[in-house]
Design an enzyme around this catalytic site. Structure first.
Site, short mmCIF file in Angstrom:
data_model
loop_
_atom_site.label_atom_id
_atom_site.label_comp_id
_atom_site.label_asym_id
_atom_site.label_seq_id
_atom_site.Cartn_x
_atom_site.Cartn_y
_atom_site.Cartn_z
N GLY A 1 0.83 -1.21 0.00
CA GLY A 1 0.00 0.00 0.00
C GLY A 1 0.85 1.25 0.00
O GLY A 1 2.05 1.20 -0.30
N ASN A 2 0.24 2.36 0.29
CA ASN A 2 1.00 3.61 0.42
C ASN A 2 0.36 4.49 1.48
O ASN A 2 -0.66 4.14 2.06
CB ASN A 2 1.10 4.32 -0.93
CG ASN A 2 -0.26 4.70 -1.48
OD1 ASN A 2 -0.96 5.51 -0.89
ND2 ASN A 2 -0.64 4.08 -2.60
#
Ligand SMILES: Cc1cc2nc3c(=O)[nH]c(=O)nc-3n(C[C@H](O)[C@H](O)[C@H](O)COP(=O)(O)O)c2cc1C
Length: 403
Positions: A208-209
């Site tokens: 993810g980020n």
């Protein structure tokens, strides 16, 4: 116009959600606004006059025949800085669209020259009925902001679009309208992507980020307040839904691509504020990868589709109704402007919002600072400030490019 100390008329009509408007009233009064509540006759069957009078500190009337010497059927509308009708019933939308004046609220709507916001709430069938659709279209054409209802549980067991949005979110729309941003996106459909995609490794793990979705949600909220129909493609965001935005929830870059391309076909502008993963694992394990394995297998990555470039290419290839304005976001950690300019040219978008990311910059913070690069080579610097201010600058630049 300042954001406090305004004269606000809160119209309430006879929807089951009227109890939520007590909370909306409190949000206005606690922010220093003088609120005059104008309920319809039937609204008082749900919440009585003493509640509105006590919470607003002002007299409450439903008919034009009370305190006639003060000519309330004209004065209340004339002196308002904002009229907000929440909830707005199918009936009140119809009466307003047809210019009827058979109670104090509809008289007020005819005499008001300030911005008007309607927050409809009703059963899905009533909301989707062609009569209601036509009345909403008429009100929007005349410059009113009509907030799309939220989807979810309605009276009884049924669910669907028709719920009154969260009072805090209705208040946010009103706050932006009071700040003088009403109307210039009326009749426009805009698509905003927000949040950060997740690329599954196995059923419990993902790549993810750090994107929180705050900037994308600010873009959606401000566009609603400026009168736009907003589709918000939201990837893994833990924030309340902005009032009035049509929500499409996605998880991965592939899902985000599908949702954005589908919505973009009918849009005037697309703003890609989501942080979309560039890569995803080649293989996703169908079962949780066990710790017991001696050495974990390396995760091989493959490239995700470049949604921004695809939007630009489809438009260049003559993609029919494809959006007139395409806005990208670039998060850079170094050589910010040079990288941004190269990205703008590579992707074929009209505007690129470039922000420097790093500790306490851009991700998860209420503030942002950026430079917007235009396809014509201009650069517009946006000093550090609330993400909603940045959003408004972006919409100003979008509005300039719309016919
Ligand atoms: C329990 C109940 C709930 C209702 N909820 C809604 C509603 O959410 N939205 C709506 O448009 N009408 C709703 N109605 C119908 C309106 O109350 C009715 O159309 C009324 O005449 C509207 O009056 P007004 O628009 O003057 O307030 C409801 C009626 C009842 C009895």
């Amino acid at each position: 116009m300042s954001e406090a100390g305004n004269t606000v008329v809160l119209g309430v009509s006879a929807g089951i959600a009227v109890y939520k408007s007590c909370e909306l009233l409190r949000l206005f009064t606690e922010s220093g606004h003088d609120v005059r509540v104008v309920p319809t006759r039937d609204a008082l069957r749900f919440v009585g006059e003493p509640t509105w009078a006590a919470l607003s500190g002002n007299p409450v009337a439903t008919e034009v025949w009370e305190s006639v010497h003060e000519v309330p059927h004209v004065r209340i509308g004339q002196s308002a800085d904002l009229v907000v009708v929440a909830p707005a019933t199918a009936d009140v939308l119809a009466r307003a669209a047809h210019g009827m004046a058979n109670d104090l609220l509809t008289n007020t709507l005819l005499t008001a020259r300030c911005p008007v916001v309607f927050a409809p709430a009703m059963h899905t069938e009533m909301w989707e009925h062609p009569a209601t659709r036509a009345n909403v279209a008429t009100l929007r054409e005349r410059g009113a902001v009509v907030i799309e209802p939220a989807s979810g549980r309605l009276t009884g067991a049924d669910t669907g679009p028709g719920r009154l949005p969260d009072p805090a979110e209705i208040y946010e729309v009103c706050r932006r309208v009071l700040a003088g941003r009403g109307g210039d996106l009326a009749g426009r459909h805009v698509v905003v992507s927000a949040g950060g995609t997740r690329e599954a490794i196995d059923p419990v793990r993902f790549i993810g980020n750090r994107s929180s979705g705050l900037q994308g949600y600010a873009l959606a909220r401000t566009a609603v307040a400026r009168g736009a129909e907003v589709t918000l493609v939201s990837a893994n965001v833990a924030l309340p839904d902005p009032a009035g935005a049509k929500m499409v929830r996605v998880e991965s870059a592939t899902q985000l691509r599908e949702a954005v391309l589908a919505a973009a076909e009918h849009a005037d502008a697309v703003v890609m504020a989501a942080a979309v993963a560039d890569f995803r694992p080649v293989r996703q394990s169908g079962t949780k990868i066990k710790k017991s394995a001696a050495e974990p297998d390396p995760i091989h990555l493959t490239k995700n589709p470049d949604i921004l470039a695809e939007l630009g290419e489809t438009r260049r290839a003559g993609g029919g109704t494809y959006p007139r304005v395409i806005v990208g976001f670039a998060a850079e950690t170094d050589d910010v402007l040079a990288n941004g300019r190269a990205k703008l040219e590579r992707k074929g978008c009209d505007l690129l919002v470039v922000n420097q990311v790093g500790e306490n910059l851009a991700f998860g913070t209420p503030d942002n600072a950026a430079v917007v690069l235009t396809a014509e080579g201009e650069s517009v610097e946006i000093p550090r400030g609330p993400k909603e201010d940045l959003a408004d600058v972006v919409w100003n630049l979008v509005v300039r490019r719309l016919p």
